[in-house]
Scaffold this active site. Structure first.
Site: not given
Ligand code: GLU
Length: 488
Positions: A17, A254-257
């Site tokens: 993404d 970040s995309k994770r957080k």
């Protein structure tokens, strides 16, 4: 305009993404290209096959187009320096690798990944001052190296970083920058693909890029790039390293957080592209007009200057984005807003197959909510009561419990006042209800209209009541009043 036409690029890697940072970089690159009357190039850096995600490239195109950040040259539209996708340029890189090997600036390395991992582990355990590749392969022929342990059939090619590697460079935003001494960087991988470092330099040079504008995380790589430019005898471009976007706790976004790190998240949430574009303009950059956050892209371009970029990582403040989104939603013509709401609601699965009549009703209802809307996603839920069949409208239990002792009487009086009303429009409805409830029953407006609102919308907070009744029509309004009367 004083600056010469510049060529800039954004070079995202299709690894998932698209990241909001890609849009941020694109915006600033594009602004300078437009200011100078130059070009903005989109290059797809897909040399990392392990992290490659096929759907990502299309998402990059879609989200950047959605934001209006359009490129002059790119893989999808071509251009004088095509191809713009690195995986299609493998033949372009190879001769430069050979040239660097021939000139002694690069060498083959046959070390297996296991040997390199062990080496790293040993260096870490021993806390040695010098880390990185130990140059076991340097100066050895394939045969000499094959006689030693940890040999792999397919070599990589490494840069031979000299003692006097240039570590300082001038950055358009930061001035003099000092970066750490690099390791003997791999430039050609065992799979025949170049690494980012070689490909970025070769492509920026061949594509005539004059300004390399990218994230701060690439500062430490810049000495490697400077060496490659020097060895290949090429002029270096100007560099500008933009600050990293940060969460409210100052950590790197970040995309994770943080869901807001994903560009598609903004589409899904119902932000307008103009609001996000305007918001990105304000990250580590002062407003075009002092004390005023709203500015068009053209205004941003006209006043653009690298020196205004702040090096402190800007906090990603969604409250500011929401306020900008509200501004841009209010600024739309109601019909335009209605189109966008329908498009959004259908695309995001909020509304399945609306009929032409439903769309028309929404169009007429949009002015009721436009002033208070923050996100496109709020419109359909806020107006759902208009589209619900009378018999299926849910009456909020809390609101019903608080309806008050006069509610039944109010509903009955409202019903008789409206049943015989001549003209069914907002003013007539309001006048009739005021006369019957406020004057007739002697109630304060709040108590007079509360039960009517509950009947019509199922809730005690809703878009404007009398307008809603006009849109619903007399039959539906009376049916809803009757339904509430039954449960009171
Ligand atoms: N492909 C790199 C990235 O994804 C580009 C860095 C650069 O602009 O040089 O961030």
């Amino acid at each position: 305009m004083t600056d010469a036409p510049a060529r800039l690029r954004v070079a995202p890697s299709p690894t998932g993404d698209p990241h909001v940072g890609t849009a941020y970089m694109s915006l600033f690159n594009l602004a300078y290209a437009r200011l100078t009357g130059g070009q903005f190039v989109l290059r797809i850096e897909d040399t990392d096959r392990a992290r490659y995600v096929a759907s990502s490239e299309q998402q990059i195109y879609d989200t950047l187009h959605w934001l209006g950040l359009d490129w002059d040259e790119g893989p999808d539209i071509g251009g004088p320096y095509a191809p713009y996708r690195q995986s299609e340029r493998l033949d372009t890189y190879r001769p430069f690798v050979d040239e660097l090997i021939a000139s002694g600036h690069a060498y083959y390395c046959w070390c297996t990944p296991e040997r390199l991992a062990n080496l790293r582990a040993e260096q870490q355990a021993a806390k040695t001052a010098v880390t990185g590749y130990d140059r076991l392969c340097l100066g050895k022929t394939r045969e000499q190296r094959a006689a030693l342990p940890g040999f792999s059939e397919t070599p990589v090619v490494r840069m031979l970083i000299p003692e006097d590697a240039p570590l300082a460079f001038t950055d358009l935003i930061r001035g003099e920058v000092n970066a750490p001494r690099p390791d003997d960087q791999v430039i050609l991988k065992a799979d025949g693909f170049p690494t980012y470092h070689l490909a970025v330099v070769v492509d920026d040079h061949l594509m005539g890029i004059t300004h390399v504008v990218r994230g701060e995380e690439w500062i430490s790589s810049t000495p490697k790039h400077l060496l490659l430019y020097r060895w290949l005898g090429w002029e270096t471009p100007a560099f500008a390293h933009m600050p990293l976007l940060r969460n409210t706790d100052k950590s790197k976004i970040s995309k994770r957080k943080n869901p807001a790190a994903r560009l598609t998240w903004f589409v899904e949430q119902g932000y307008l592209p103009d609001a996000l574009r305007n918001f990105l303009q304000l990250l580590a950059y002062p407003p075009v007009h002092e004390g005023e956050d709203v500015a068009s892209f053209d205004e941003f371009v006209a006043a653009f200057d690298w020196a205004k970029v702040n090096t402190t990582g800007p906090i990603f403040d969604l409250a500011k984005l929401n306020s900008l989104n509200g501004h841009y939603l209010r600024a739309l013509a109601p019909d335009d807003l209605a189109d966008r709401i329908v498009e959004y609601a259908v695309a995001q699965g909020q509304w399945t197959d609306p009929s032409a009549a439903d769309v028309e009703l929404l169009r007429r209802a949009v002015p009721l909510v436009q002033e208070r809307l923050v996100l496109l996603s709020e419109a359909v839920p806020k107006l759902a009561y208009l589209f619900t069949p009378d018999a299926e409208l849910t009456i909020d239990a809390d609101a019903l419990a608080k309806a008050g002792p006069d509610a039944a009487q109010v509903v009955e009086a409202a019903t008789s006042a409206l049943a015989g009303l001549g003209k069914w429009d907002t003013e007539s409805i309001q006048a009739a209800l005021r006369e019957a409830l406020v004057d007739g029953l002697g109630l304060k407006p709040k108590f007079a209209f509360g039960p009517v609102r509950l009947a019509i919308t199922g809730s005690n907070v809703s878009p404007p009541l009398f307008e809603s009744m006009e849109l619903l029509g007399r039959d539906s309004s009376l049916a809803r009043l009757a339904r509430l009367r039954e449960v009171l």
